[in-house]
Design an enzyme around this catalytic site. Sequence first.
Site, mmCIF file in Angstrom:
data_model
loop_
_atom_site.group_PDB
_atom_site.id
_atom_site.type_symbol
_atom_site.label_atom_id
_atom_site.label_comp_id
_atom_site.label_asym_id
_atom_site.label_seq_id
_atom_site.Cartn_x
_atom_site.Cartn_y
_atom_site.Cartn_z
ATOM 1 N N HIS A 158 -0.463 -9.573 1.665
ATOM 2 C CA HIS A 158 0.481 -8.911 0.762
ATOM 3 C C HIS A 158 1.810 -9.657 0.661
ATOM 4 O O HIS A 158 2.610 -9.371 -0.229
ATOM 5 C CB HIS A 158 0.735 -7.475 1.224
ATOM 6 C CG HIS A 158 -0.451 -6.578 1.016
ATOM 7 N ND1 HIS A 158 -0.524 -5.683 -0.021
ATOM 8 C CD2 HIS A 158 -1.625 -6.462 1.685
ATOM 9 C CE1 HIS A 158 -1.687 -5.038 0.026
ATOM 10 N NE2 HIS A 158 -2.370 -5.497 1.064
ATOM 11 N N ASP A 366 9.487 -12.646 -2.157
ATOM 12 C CA ASP A 366 8.697 -11.418 -2.100
ATOM 13 C C ASP A 366 7.262 -11.736 -2.503
ATOM 14 O O ASP A 366 7.042 -12.499 -3.448
ATOM 15 C CB ASP A 366 9.285 -10.388 -3.092
ATOM 16 C CG ASP A 366 9.239 -8.971 -2.560
ATOM 17 O OD1 ASP A 366 8.298 -8.656 -1.805
ATOM 18 O OD2 ASP A 366 10.132 -8.177 -2.911
HETATM 19 P P1 ADQ Z 1 7.200 -4.004 0.312
HETATM 20 O O1 ADQ Z 1 7.972 -5.116 0.938
HETATM 21 O O2 ADQ Z 1 7.343 -2.695 0.944
HETATM 22 O O3 ADQ Z 1 5.653 -4.368 0.180
HETATM 23 P P2 ADQ Z 1 7.405 -3.486 -2.680
HETATM 24 O O4 ADQ Z 1 6.317 -4.205 -3.338
HETATM 25 O O5 ADQ Z 1 8.655 -3.523 -3.463
HETATM 26 O O6 ADQ Z 1 7.786 -3.987 -1.238
HETATM 27 O O7 ADQ Z 1 6.932 -1.993 -2.504
HETATM 28 C C1 ADQ Z 1 7.846 -1.011 -2.141
HETATM 29 C C2 ADQ Z 1 7.303 0.360 -2.530
HETATM 30 O O8 ADQ Z 1 8.086 1.323 -1.854
HETATM 31 C C3 ADQ Z 1 7.411 0.612 -4.014
HETATM 32 O O9 ADQ Z 1 6.287 1.302 -4.460
HETATM 33 C C4 ADQ Z 1 8.674 1.484 -4.122
HETATM 34 O O10 ADQ Z 1 8.641 2.415 -5.173
HETATM 35 C C5 ADQ Z 1 8.660 2.198 -2.805
HETATM 36 N N1 ADQ Z 1 10.048 2.520 -2.435
HETATM 37 C C6 ADQ Z 1 11.034 1.650 -2.178
HETATM 38 N N2 ADQ Z 1 12.185 2.321 -1.927
HETATM 39 C C7 ADQ Z 1 11.911 3.628 -2.053
HETATM 40 C C8 ADQ Z 1 12.660 4.829 -1.926
HETATM 41 N N3 ADQ Z 1 13.966 4.853 -1.643
HETATM 42 N N4 ADQ Z 1 12.024 6.001 -2.088
HETATM 43 C C9 ADQ Z 1 10.722 6.013 -2.395
HETATM 44 N N5 ADQ Z 1 9.962 4.922 -2.540
HETATM 45 C C10 ADQ Z 1 10.551 3.746 -2.363
HETATM 46 C C11 ADQ Z 1 4.812 -5.466 0.561
HETATM 47 C C12 ADQ Z 1 5.260 -6.866 0.078
HETATM 48 C C13 ADQ Z 1 5.458 -6.853 -1.422
HETATM 49 C C14 ADQ Z 1 4.179 -6.391 -2.117
HETATM 50 C C15 ADQ Z 1 3.665 -5.093 -1.513
HETATM 51 C C16 ADQ Z 1 2.282 -4.733 -2.039
HETATM 52 O O11 ADQ Z 1 6.447 -7.248 0.741
HETATM 53 O O12 ADQ Z 1 5.826 -8.140 -1.887
HETATM 54 O O13 ADQ Z 1 4.441 -6.182 -3.483
HETATM 55 O O14 ADQ Z 1 3.560 -5.197 -0.090
HETATM 56 O O15 ADQ Z 1 1.392 -5.780 -1.860
#
Ligand code: ADQ
Length: 469
Positions: A158, A366
Site C-alpha cells: 500500500h 504517498d
Molecule cells: P493512509 O496513509 O492512511 O493509507 P490515505 O490513502 O490518505 O492514507 O487514507 C486515509 C483514509 O483515512 C481516507 O479514507 C480518509 O478519508 C481517512 N481519514 C483521514 N483523516 C480522517 C479523519 N479525520 N476522519 C475520518 N477519516 C479520515 C495507506 C497509504 C496510502 C494508500 C492507502 C490505501 O499510506 O498511500 O492510499 O494506504 O492503499
Amino acid sequence: MSRLIVVSNRVPVPEKGKAAPAGGLAVALQAALRERGGIWMGWSGKSSGDEETSHLTTIVDGKITYALTDLTDRDVEEYYHGFANRVLWPTFHYRLDLAEYGRREMTGYFRVNRFFAQRLAPMLEPDDVIWVQDYHLIPLANELRLMGVKNRIGFFLHIPLPPADVLLAMPVYDKIIEGLAQYDLVGFQTDYDLANFVGALVREGFGETLPGGYFKSYNRIFRTGAYPISIETDVFAAYAKRALNNAMVKKAATSLAGHELVIGVDRLDYSKGITQRLDAYERFILANPSYQGKVSYLQITPKSRSEVPEYEAMQRVVAEQAGRVNGELGTVDWVPIRYMTRSVARPVLAGLYRIAKVGLVTPMRDGMNLVAKEYVAAQNPEDPGVLILSRFAGAARELHSALLVNPYDIEGVANAIARALSMPLDERKERWQKMMDHLQVHDVTDWCNSFMDDLTHLPETEDHAALAT
Ligand code: ADQ
C-alpha cells in the site's frame, strides 16, 4: 470457486450496532470474501503482556471468519513500532534520516511473521488463495513456503517502493526482496513503484525479467503489476450529496459566512507534508492580502501512532504552527486556520469536502492517497472544487487534471492555492469531469477484481518453466 484468505496487520471486524461505515478497502475485501467465502486474519490490536499466546479468537459473520491473534508486548514493540513503523515506513517513504535500524527489531519482525504463518497454516485448505496486505507482512509467504505451503499467494504493497539506492540503505534489503519473490503476484500502487522494484531486482542481480511482467528470482517465477487502489466512488459521491443536510456540515457551512473553504485531511504523519502545507497557506495569504478575511483553511488530522516519538513531537509542531499563523495573521473576526484532531465520520467528511472550494493534498510521498480521490468524488458536478495534488502521491499518476504541485516548493503550492481559488467554472468542470470519469471506472471494486483476476488466473507453476526459456 476457491476460498480467499486475506491477511493484514489489523483486521476491520464489523462492530455490531456501530453506525460508522467502514473504509473502501475493508468494504471491497469483505465483498470478495463474502463472494468466495474465507478468512481474514491478523493482529487483534491487543497485547498478551509477556505471555506467548497460541489463542486465536474467531468471529464468524456469514461466509467470512475473522481470525485474530494477540501479540506479546515485545512483539508489538519490535515488530510493529520497531521495524514496521521505524524502519520500513520511513525508508519506503524516502526518509532515511528517520529510519532507526536495529537488529533486535528486525529479528522481532521476522519472528512475528513466522508466528502469523504458524497460526495461519493449520487453517489452510489446498486450493485456498491467499492475499497478504502491506509492509508489515512482507516475509509471510517465505515463512509459509518454509512450512511447505504451496498455495497461490499474492501481496499488495500500500505504500511506495523507493528506488534501489534508497532501499539498499536498509541493512536487510536482500531479505525484503527475497520475501517479495516468494509470492506468486506482487502488486504495487503505481508503475513508478513497480519500476523501482524491477530496478532493484535486476541491477543488484537478484533476478531477471521475463516477458509479461514475470520475473525469475531465488529459483522461483513470479509476476508483478501496478494496481492503483481506489475508493467506492459512487457511494462516496452519494454521501456527499446527502451530507448537505447533516447538522455538522450545515454548521460548518454557516460558520464560513461567505468565506471560501480550503480543506486538508490527513492522518498525522510526516509523509503527508502537513507543516509544509501550513507554510504554503501562510505564504499564500501573505502574497494575496485580498484573501485576508475571505478564506478559511480547515485541517483535519486525527492523531496516529502516538507511541512513536516522532509522531508525538509532530503533534506539537503542527498545533504550534497553526497557533502561530492564527496569532500573526488572524483578526477579531477571522481565524485563518481551523485545526481539528478528532476523527470525523465518513459521511460528514464527504460533506466537508463538498463545501470546500479547494482540496489541498500535498504529501511529500504517498503510496496512493485516498483523500485526493474522495475529494473529487464528493464534488458538486455543477460547481466542483479544485484538487491541488502533490506529484509525489501515487494518485498523481491517474488524476492528471488536478493542479499538480511539488510540495517542497512552498511558493509553488501557494501560487496553486491562488490559482485554484480564482479558477473559472468551465475549467473547474472540465478538470473535475475527467477525474470523475476515471474514478467511476477505476473504483475500489475494480482494484480488488483486477488483482484477484490476475492472482487466480496465473498459469500453474509448472507452466512458468516455459516462460523462462
Ligand atoms: P493512509 O496513509 O492512511 O493509507 P490515505 O490513502 O490518505 O492514507 O487514507 C486515509 C483514509 O483515512 C481516507 O479514507 C480518509 O478519508 C481517512 N481519514 C483521514 N483523516 C480522517 C479523519 N479525520 N476522519 C475520518 N477519516 C479520515 C495507506 C497509504 C496510502 C494508500 C492507502 C490505501 O499510506 O498511500 O492510499 O494506504 O492503499
